[in-house]
Scaffold this active site. Structure first.
Site, short mmCIF file in Angstrom:
data_model
loop_
_atom_site.label_atom_id
_atom_site.label_comp_id
_atom_site.label_asym_id
_atom_site.label_seq_id
_atom_site.Cartn_x
_atom_site.Cartn_y
_atom_site.Cartn_z
N TYR A 149 0.90 -1.25 -0.04
CA TYR A 149 0.00 0.09 0.29
C TYR A 149 0.87 1.22 -0.03
O TYR A 149 0.70 2.03 -0.80
CB TYR A 149 -0.72 0.11 1.16
CG TYR A 149 -2.07 0.98 1.17
CD1 TYR A 149 -2.95 0.98 0.22
CD2 TYR A 149 -2.06 2.20 2.22
CE1 TYR A 149 -4.08 1.96 0.25
CE2 TYR A 149 -2.94 2.97 2.22
CZ TYR A 149 -3.89 3.01 1.18
OH TYR A 149 -4.97 3.92 1.49
N LYS A 153 1.25 4.38 -2.58
CA LYS A 153 1.00 5.87 -2.25
C LYS A 153 2.18 6.66 -2.41
O LYS A 153 2.15 7.96 -2.59
CB LYS A 153 0.23 5.74 -0.83
CG LYS A 153 -1.01 5.15 -0.70
CD LYS A 153 -2.04 5.90 -1.53
CE LYS A 153 -3.47 5.40 -1.47
NZ LYS A 153 -4.50 6.02 -2.27
#
Length: 289
Positions: A149, A153
């Site tokens: 993740y 990002k």
């Protein structure tokens, strides 16, 4: 071309995307609400002359192009793009399969790129536009159990910061949003998938992490409806901010990152600043070329 501003929102069938779409409609904007399940989008938002529901899987470039064509056919313009769709592949790096990491990047990094690439020609022709991309505090600081993740990002952060000066001459603005913990549906079974592999060395910590993350669902302190209204406020500013740190917990994380960077800079300042050519070495280097 209509003078009414149009918002194009991804991931508008669940979670924060629903709140953003509702806030935009309440503010009097036309809204293109997109999602993989148009039935879920329509059920969440109802019907309105100012609402267009369109199927869009952000990982599909063809979907993105078709959704943008539908938006232009209906409203004639796109003024604000909200890159909101995403998911969460949680787990220790070694336990995440390459396919899971690819899926994370496809949804959370490459997906927003697909949609933005389809919309930018419209905004350039208009010589106006605003791209709001939902990042995360995971775009500011990496965290255990969140490597896939975080890499998506961190990628969003670098892409948006680089895109900003490229499109600024066309009067197109960008805003990175770094939310903290908001009570969205990101941590539900529909949006969060955990590592498929099991490595004994990580087993105890994995069990602790699973227990912690699963307990957070529905307990987050942030109100997504308030964040949606904050985005309406930001979009109405001239110029809008380059970045919005959303939530007191997000501010604390950003300040932690700043303090850590400053500490590392000061700890190695002398070594770092010693790495340039000395004046005589610089002159000799040029003379030998």
């Amino acid at each position: 071309m209509s003078t009414q501003k149009t918002w194009f929102i991804t991931g508008a069938g669940r979670g924060m995307g629903v709140d953003i779409a509702k806030a935009a409609m309440a503010a009097g904007y036309a809204v293109v609400a997109t999602g993989r399940d148009t039935g879920a989008v329509a059920k969440a938002l109802g019907s309105s002359a100012n609402l267009l529901v369109v199927m869009l899987d952000v990982t599909s470039r063809a979907d993105a192009e078709a959704a943008v064509r539908s938006a232009i056919d209906r409203f004639g313009r796109i003024d604000v793009l909200v890159n909101n769709a995403g998911n969460f592949k949680a787990g220790y790096f070694e336990e995440l399969t390459p396919e899971q990491i690819e899926q994370q990047l496809a949804a959370t990094l490459l997906g927003p790129m697909n949609v933005t690439r389809a919309i930018l020609p419209i905004m350039r022709r208009q010589r106006s536009g605003h791209i709001i991309t939902i990042s995360s505090t995971a775009g500011l600081i990496g965290f255990e159990f969140g490597s896939a993740y975080a890499v998506s990002k961190f990628g969003v952060e670098g892409w948006m910061e680089s895109l900003r000066p490229e499109i600024a001459p066309f009067n197109i603005h960008t805003t990175i949003v770094n939310p903290g913990f908001f009570r969205t549906e990101l941590l539900t079974n529909e949006s969060t998938k955990y590592a498929e592999l099991s490595i004994e060395d990580y087993a105890g910590r994995t069990a602790e992490q699973l227990k912690w993350w699963q307990a957070q669902n529905g307990q987050q302190s942030g109100d997504p409806a308030k964040l949606a209204n904050a985005l309406i406020t930001i979009a109405g500013q001239e110029p809008p901010p380059d970045r919005f740190i959303a939530g007191a917990d997000a501010i604390a994380t950003a300040e932690q990152k700043l303090a850590a960077l400053k500490k590392q800079i000061e700890a190695y300042r002398d070594l770092s600043t010693s790495l340039a050519f000395a004046p005589d070495e610089q002159r000799l280097s040029h003379e030998t070329r």
